[in-house]
Scaffold this motif. Sequence first.
Motif, PDB file in Angstrom:
ATOM      1  N   LEU A 151       2.263   5.798   3.627  1.00 16.68           N
ATOM      2  CA  LEU A 151       2.415   4.585   3.666  1.00 16.68           C
ATOM      3  C   LEU A 151       3.344   4.263   2.146  1.00 16.68           C
ATOM      4  O   LEU A 151       3.395   4.872   1.417  1.00 16.68           O
ATOM      5  CB  LEU A 151       1.392   3.816   3.898  1.00 16.68           C
ATOM      6  CG  LEU A 151       0.038   4.099   3.159  1.00 16.68           C
ATOM      7  CD1 LEU A 151      -0.353   2.785   2.339  1.00 16.68           C
ATOM      8  CD2 LEU A 151      -0.913   3.731   4.355  1.00 16.68           C
ATOM      9  N   LYS A 152       3.292   3.037   2.009  1.00 18.46           N
ATOM     10  CA  LYS A 152       4.206   2.308   0.910  1.00 18.46           C
ATOM     11  C   LYS A 152       3.102   1.421   0.242  1.00 18.46           C
ATOM     12  O   LYS A 152       2.191   0.567   0.898  1.00 18.46           O
ATOM     13  CB  LYS A 152       5.280   1.905   1.116  1.00 18.46           C
ATOM     14  CG  LYS A 152       6.255   2.628   1.925  1.00 18.46           C
ATOM     15  CD  LYS A 152       7.640   1.901   2.182  1.00 18.46           C
ATOM     16  CE  LYS A 152       8.735   2.825   2.602  1.00 18.46           C
ATOM     17  NZ  LYS A 152       9.111   3.785   1.913  1.00 18.46           N
ATOM     18  N   PHE A 153       3.144   1.294  -1.066  1.00 22.40           N
ATOM     19  CA  PHE A 153       2.233   0.043  -1.415  1.00 22.40           C
ATOM     20  C   PHE A 153       2.424  -1.264  -0.916  1.00 22.40           C
ATOM     21  O   PHE A 153       1.782  -1.987  -0.470  1.00 22.40           O
ATOM     22  CB  PHE A 153       2.554  -0.083  -3.145  1.00 22.40           C
ATOM     23  CG  PHE A 153       1.924   0.969  -3.972  1.00 22.40           C
ATOM     24  CD1 PHE A 153       0.643   0.899  -4.231  1.00 22.40           C
ATOM     25  CD2 PHE A 153       2.582   1.941  -4.384  1.00 22.40           C
ATOM     26  CE1 PHE A 153       0.167   1.721  -5.031  1.00 22.40           C
ATOM     27  CE2 PHE A 153       2.129   2.838  -5.293  1.00 22.40           C
ATOM     28  CZ  PHE A 153       0.530   2.736  -5.604  1.00 22.40           C
ATOM     29  N   SER A 154       3.904  -1.411  -0.543  1.00 23.44           N
ATOM     30  CA  SER A 154       4.190  -2.818  -0.075  1.00 23.44           C
ATOM     31  C   SER A 154       3.680  -2.910   1.480  1.00 23.44           C
ATOM     32  O   SER A 154       3.278  -3.898   1.889  1.00 23.44           O
ATOM     33  CB  SER A 154       5.633  -2.684   0.028  1.00 23.44           C
ATOM     34  OG  SER A 154       6.267  -1.737   0.718  1.00 23.44           O
ATOM     35  N   ILE A 174       3.180   6.368  -1.090  1.00 28.30           N
ATOM     36  CA  ILE A 174       1.915   7.131  -1.213  1.00 28.30           C
ATOM     37  C   ILE A 174       1.580   7.935  -0.139  1.00 28.30           C
ATOM     38  O   ILE A 174       1.794   7.449   1.066  1.00 28.30           O
ATOM     39  CB  ILE A 174       0.972   5.943  -1.994  1.00 28.30           C
ATOM     40  CG1 ILE A 174       0.615   5.053  -0.653  1.00 28.30           C
ATOM     41  CG2 ILE A 174       1.292   5.602  -3.153  1.00 28.30           C
ATOM     42  CD1 ILE A 174      -0.223   3.970  -1.167  1.00 28.30           C
ATOM     43  N   VAL A 175       0.676   8.920  -0.323  1.00 24.15           N
ATOM     44  CA  VAL A 175       0.238   9.749   0.743  1.00 24.15           C
ATOM     45  C   VAL A 175      -1.385   9.672   0.602  1.00 24.15           C
ATOM     46  O   VAL A 175      -1.786   9.721  -0.636  1.00 24.15           O
ATOM     47  CB  VAL A 175       0.694  11.121   0.636  1.00 24.15           C
ATOM     48  CG1 VAL A 175      -0.090  12.009   1.730  1.00 24.15           C
ATOM     49  CG2 VAL A 175       1.979  11.046   0.790  1.00 24.15           C
ATOM     50  N   ILE A 176      -2.115   9.248   1.652  1.00 30.15           N
ATOM     51  CA  ILE A 176      -3.433   9.095   1.641  1.00 30.15           C
ATOM     52  C   ILE A 176      -4.132  10.401   2.620  1.00 30.15           C
ATOM     53  O   ILE A 176      -3.794  10.201   3.678  1.00 30.15           O
ATOM     54  CB  ILE A 176      -4.065   7.824   2.066  1.00 30.15           C
ATOM     55  CG1 ILE A 176      -3.650   6.744   1.249  1.00 30.15           C
ATOM     56  CG2 ILE A 176      -5.596   7.913   1.957  1.00 30.15           C
ATOM     57  CD1 ILE A 176      -4.117   5.273   1.461  1.00 30.15           C
ATOM     58  N   ASN A 177      -4.861  11.175   1.745  1.00 26.30           N
ATOM     59  CA  ASN A 177      -5.211  12.307   2.635  1.00 26.30           C
ATOM     60  C   ASN A 177      -6.856  12.151   2.949  1.00 26.30           C
ATOM     61  O   ASN A 177      -7.471  11.624   2.057  1.00 26.30           O
ATOM     62  CB  ASN A 177      -5.464  13.501   2.043  1.00 26.30           C
ATOM     63  CG  ASN A 177      -3.730  14.082   1.922  1.00 26.30           C
ATOM     64  OD1 ASN A 177      -3.034  14.158   2.781  1.00 26.30           O
ATOM     65  ND2 ASN A 177      -3.219  14.238   0.648  1.00 26.30           N
ATOM     66  N   PHE A 178      -7.320  12.205   4.212  1.00 26.00           N
ATOM     67  CA  PHE A 178      -8.659  12.131   4.489  1.00 26.00           C
ATOM     68  C   PHE A 178      -9.195  13.301   5.080  1.00 26.00           C
ATOM     69  O   PHE A 178      -8.722  14.240   5.495  1.00 26.00           O
ATOM     70  CB  PHE A 178      -8.789  11.215   5.859  1.00 26.00           C
ATOM     71  CG  PHE A 178      -8.421   9.837   5.709  1.00 26.00           C
ATOM     72  CD1 PHE A 178      -9.146   8.957   5.043  1.00 26.00           C
ATOM     73  CD2 PHE A 178      -7.136   9.603   6.062  1.00 26.00           C
ATOM     74  CE1 PHE A 178      -8.612   7.478   5.102  1.00 26.00           C
ATOM     75  CE2 PHE A 178      -6.759   8.503   5.833  1.00 26.00           C
ATOM     76  CZ  PHE A 178      -7.479   7.330   5.644  1.00 26.00           C
TER      77      PHE A 178
END
Length: 183
Positions: A151-154, A174-178
């Motif tokens: 996703l993006k900060f925006s 940004i990339v968020i890994n779970f």
Amino acid sequence: MFKRCIFLITGLATFFLLGSAKPSFFADDTTLVINKIKIEITGLSTVGHYNCSSIFATKDTIFLNSNKKNIFNTAIKMTNFDCRNKIMTRDLQGTVKATEFPNSNVAITDIKQFGKNYKCSLSFFITDKTLKYKDFYLYTANDKIQGTLNLKFSDIGLEPPIKMAGLIKVKDDIVINFYLYKD
């Protein structure tokens, strides 16, 4: 008598072949036990790559393909994220407004096995925004299952940080890994 014997043998063979097969319309009560979670935020800036993560122990059991507890819900303390650099950690916490929004929340619902992997619905609450994904895939890797959110900060109503009069700029992506560690 011979016909009865043939009928009995045919019946027993049918019972053994089909009787032990589980009907597909009954839900399978498979469980998934989670004992640790890691959330990782990665991205790029004009000075290089950054990686901030938070690891915490939790114990939860999820019943797959069942009407029982088929949800995994956890709060994430934003102040627990560590970027392995004090300044970057402070900047991340400032960017995600950790004092105003100290916790984020991850809810994974309707978890179903999809081959060796899992398919679910994901709700991710960060700052004052909730992002929802209906068909989110979690992939099995050794002792954990993992999913990635690009996703993006925006997308979450935030501005990427700019430091030192514009010399250091963080990219919007940004990339968020779970990572959900299994027992």
